[in-house]
Design a protein around this motif. Structure first.
Motif, short mmCIF file in Angstrom:
data_model
loop_
_atom_site.label_atom_id
_atom_site.label_comp_id
_atom_site.label_asym_id
_atom_site.label_seq_id
_atom_site.Cartn_x
_atom_site.Cartn_y
_atom_site.Cartn_z
N ASN A 1 0.74 -1.14 0.19
CA ASN A 1 0.06 -0.15 -0.13
C ASN A 1 0.87 1.29 0.04
OD1 ASN A 1 -2.11 -1.57 0.08
ND2 ASN A 1 -2.68 -1.34 2.32
N ASP A 2 2.02 1.16 0.77
CA ASP A 2 2.80 2.55 0.99
C ASP A 2 3.41 2.61 -0.56
OD1 ASP A 2 2.35 2.67 3.56
OD2 ASP A 2 4.21 1.61 4.25
N ILE B 1 2.16 2.32 -3.46
CA ILE B 1 0.94 3.03 -4.15
C ILE B 1 0.89 4.55 -3.82
CG2 ILE B 1 -1.56 3.25 -4.50
CD1 ILE B 1 -1.42 -0.01 -4.74
N ILE B 2 0.98 4.57 -2.55
CA ILE B 2 1.01 6.13 -1.91
C ILE B 2 2.18 6.82 -2.78
CG2 ILE B 2 1.18 7.62 0.09
CD1 ILE B 2 -0.28 5.30 1.50
N ARG C 1 -3.89 5.76 3.21
CA ARG C 1 -3.82 4.53 3.30
C ARG C 1 -5.05 4.00 2.77
NH1 ARG C 1 -6.03 0.74 5.62
NH2 ARG C 1 -7.55 2.27 6.50
N ALA D 1 -4.97 3.86 -0.91
CA ALA D 1 -3.97 2.76 -1.44
C ALA D 1 -4.59 1.40 -1.42
CB ALA D 1 -2.79 3.01 -0.69
N CYS E 1 -7.06 1.02 -4.18
CA CYS E 1 -6.32 0.78 -5.28
C CYS E 1 -5.71 -0.42 -5.58
CB CYS E 1 -5.40 2.03 -5.42
SG CYS E 1 -4.51 2.33 -6.99
N ARG E 2 -4.97 -0.79 -4.58
CA ARG E 2 -4.37 -2.07 -4.61
C ARG E 2 -5.24 -3.34 -5.00
NH1 ARG E 2 -2.79 -6.31 -1.05
NH2 ARG E 2 -3.57 -5.18 0.73
N PHE F 1 -7.10 6.06 -7.50
CA PHE F 1 -6.53 6.63 -6.45
C PHE F 1 -7.23 7.84 -6.20
CE2 PHE F 1 -3.91 8.49 -3.23
CZ PHE F 1 -3.30 7.42 -2.45
#
Length: 568
Positions: A203-204, A206-207, A233, A236, A239-240, A251
């Motif tokens: 997730n991080d 994607i951020i 968070r 993300a 989105c993931r 996002f």
């Protein structure tokens, strides 16, 4: 009955062994997975699960998730003026699961098998055991997560199986185990892992891709950092999960009346996540080396953990092993089902009479030692392994040491867990000092025996043949752990926390989701959410159960059409 519990970073689940099969227990919402989330509402009551997770972006200062990563540390969090440790928060989740099982079974639940990451160290395991005790459970055994998954996989088909690898990538941790099944024995050959690698880390990434795009002018700097963190968070995570099914995903976050949005492609995600994907390789190689098994001789690669749904992870696994992985077991359910099987084994269920499970010690255990430095002196603080990692347990091993100086009066052993050459890089579990008779250096020998059982209990026996002296130390807890009175006091405090009635859970979850949706959208869609919320609140005020159930169903359908089915 002994229940089996998967206490996960993202989601938790509870299962039972009954009538010859393992089954998961639904929570108050009817779901088999309960988010590992805890919140405190405006009235000071504790909220657990989906309702709490839905509140995370709207009430970030009174909600917490991913606290499993703090287990075994002193880290705390304050929610609505109350301070909690990771053990406290885990105990609250376990209490909620316990209540679900009691409602399902119609009888009290007092004993449990709880899963832990294979690479949890001694402190983390003992913290997990204390969390179970704080929840009012007798923890019959801690079982490694990939071992539990292998048990669930092996119980489906009890025929003999060549060595196979369990690849377990969850929300916060990564574990690998190599397992073999023969003559009714499910044998773990080796385990390895990384306690700081999971879906949260993806997730991080994607951020990292999205944030510079959605806010090139830095307007989000005005937003409270904690609120912003939770907004990012949550976006993300959505989105993931979308990227697990599509080639690109939106996002989007909303702050006040402003919406910030961009699109992330699967290719961009994979490129940004390349360092994380590379970290999946080392534990696999370590487990293969320790078990002395070549990758081409593995019969299967079994996927476990919600993060293995990501196409970029499956692609990496396929490249790594030169074959497609096996997704036959449910990635989110396998660990809890295996824990339920272990509960059946502990209960000596007749259907499991022919099944035996063997596991390994995931870390090397040893003592600090000194060695000649080549200049007439000694180098101190070196690690001397006694029980090597991936030794089948229970195990007992002995090593011999001698005095360093003339007329030395005592020998003190520091007891450590880890793989580093210097003990300062390992986890200290305790120490033991024994007197020795005065004699020239090297003339007094000391025998040090380690015995390690399946519950993670380490017993140290020190004997001095020259004097006949014997000392024993059972490492049941670390020095910083609370004593029995402190644990009991904490248990009473947690038990006294106000909790919402279980039957209200579904309504609370829908309202929390609606509040999140209201903040997530702007314009007409926000207005619609507000209108639907008011209609449902009116139904609640009427207190007619049938009207409430009908209104809730309509409310959920409307929210599903707005943002898609609620994800777990």
């Amino acid at each position: 009955m002994i229940v089996g519990i998967d206490l996960g970073t993202t989601n938790s689940a509870i299962g039972i062994w009954r009538d010859g099969t393992a089954q998961l227990v639904p929570n108050a919402l009817g779901d088999l997975l309960t988010p590992s989330a805890v919140a405190i509402d405006d009235g000071g009551a504790v909220i657990v699960g989906m309702t709490a997770r839905e509140r995370q972006s709207t009430h970030p200062t009174s909600t917490v998730t991913a606290f499993k990563r703090w287990m075994g540390t002193r880290q705390t969090v304050t929610l609505a003026g109350k301070t909690f440790t990771a053990e406290d928060l885990s105990a609250i989740v376990l209490s909620s699961l316990k209540a679900d099982a009691e409602a399902f079974l119609g009888e009290p639940v007092t004993s449990a098998v709880i899963t832990v990451p294979a690479y949890f160290n001694d402190r983390q395991r003992k913290a997990t055991r204390r969390a179970g005790e704080l929840a009012g459970l007798t923890v019959e055994r801690l079982i490694n997560e990939p071992t539990a998954a292998a048990l669930a996989y092996g119980i489906q088909d009890r025929s003999e199986k060549e060595p196979f690898l369990v690849f377990d990538l969850g929300g916060g941790t990564f574990d690998v185990s190599i397992v073999e099944i023969f003559d009714g024995v499910i044998e773990v050959r080796a385990s390895a892992g990384d306690n700081r690698l999971g879906g949260e880390d993806f997730n991080d990434t994607i951020i990292e891709v999205a944030r510079p795009r959605i806010d090139p002018e830095g307007r989000l700097a005005e937003v409270d950092p904690l609120v912003l963190h939770e907004l990012l968070r949550a976006a993300a995570e959505r989105c993931r999960r979308t990227l697990s099914e599509q080639e690109e995903a939106s996002f989007t976050i909303t702050s006040g009346d402003r919406q910030f949005a961009t699109t992330v492609t699967a290719g961009e995600f994979e490129a940004q996540a390349a360092p994380l994907l590379a970290k999946l390789r080392d534990p696999v190689l370590r487990s293969l080396r320790d078990s002395d098994i070549r990758v081409e001789t593995l019969s299967e690669v079994i996927l476990v953990g919600g993060a293995t749904r990501m196409p970029i992870v499956r692609k990496t696994i396929t490249r790594m092993f030169g074959r497609f992985p096996n997704a036959a077991v449910h990635p989110d359910h396998a660990v809890a089902l295996g824990a339920a099987v272990q509960g059946g084994l502990k209960s000596r269920d007749a259907d499991l009479e022919e099944i035996r499970l063997t596991d390994v010690c995931p870390f090397t255990l040893g003592v600090d030692n000194s060695a000649p430095d080549g200049r007439g002196g000694f180098r101190h603080g070196l690690f001397s392994p006694i029980i090597e990692r991936n030794t089948p347990i229970p195990a007992s091993r002995v090593s011999y040491y001698s005095t360093l100086s003339d007329n030395q009066r005592n020998v003190e052993f520091g007891i450590y867990q880890g793989e580093a050459r210097e003990v300062q890089g390992n986890v200290k579990l305790g120490s033991i000092k024994v007197p020795v008779p005065p004699a020239p250096a090297g003339h007094v020998h000391v025998e040090c025996r380690f015995s390690y059982d399946t519950s993670g209990l380490l017993e140290v026996d020190i004997s001095v043949p020259a004097s006949g002296l014997v000392r024993n130390l059972v490492l049941m807890d670390d020095d910083e752990a609370p004593n029995a009175k402190e644990v009991e006091a904490r248990r009473k405090v947690l038990a006294a926390l106000k909790r919402h009635p279980r039957e209200d859970s579904h309504n609370m979850a829908v309202l929390a989701r609606a509040a999140r949706c209201y903040e997530s959208f702007i314009g007409e869609r926000r207005d619609m959410v507000g209108k639907w919320t008011a209609q449902f609140e009116a139904a609640l005020d009427g207190q007619d159960p049938r009207v409430i159930d009908s209104a809730r169903a309509q409310f959920e359908d409307a929210l599903n059409q707005l943002e898609g089915d609620r994800y777990l």
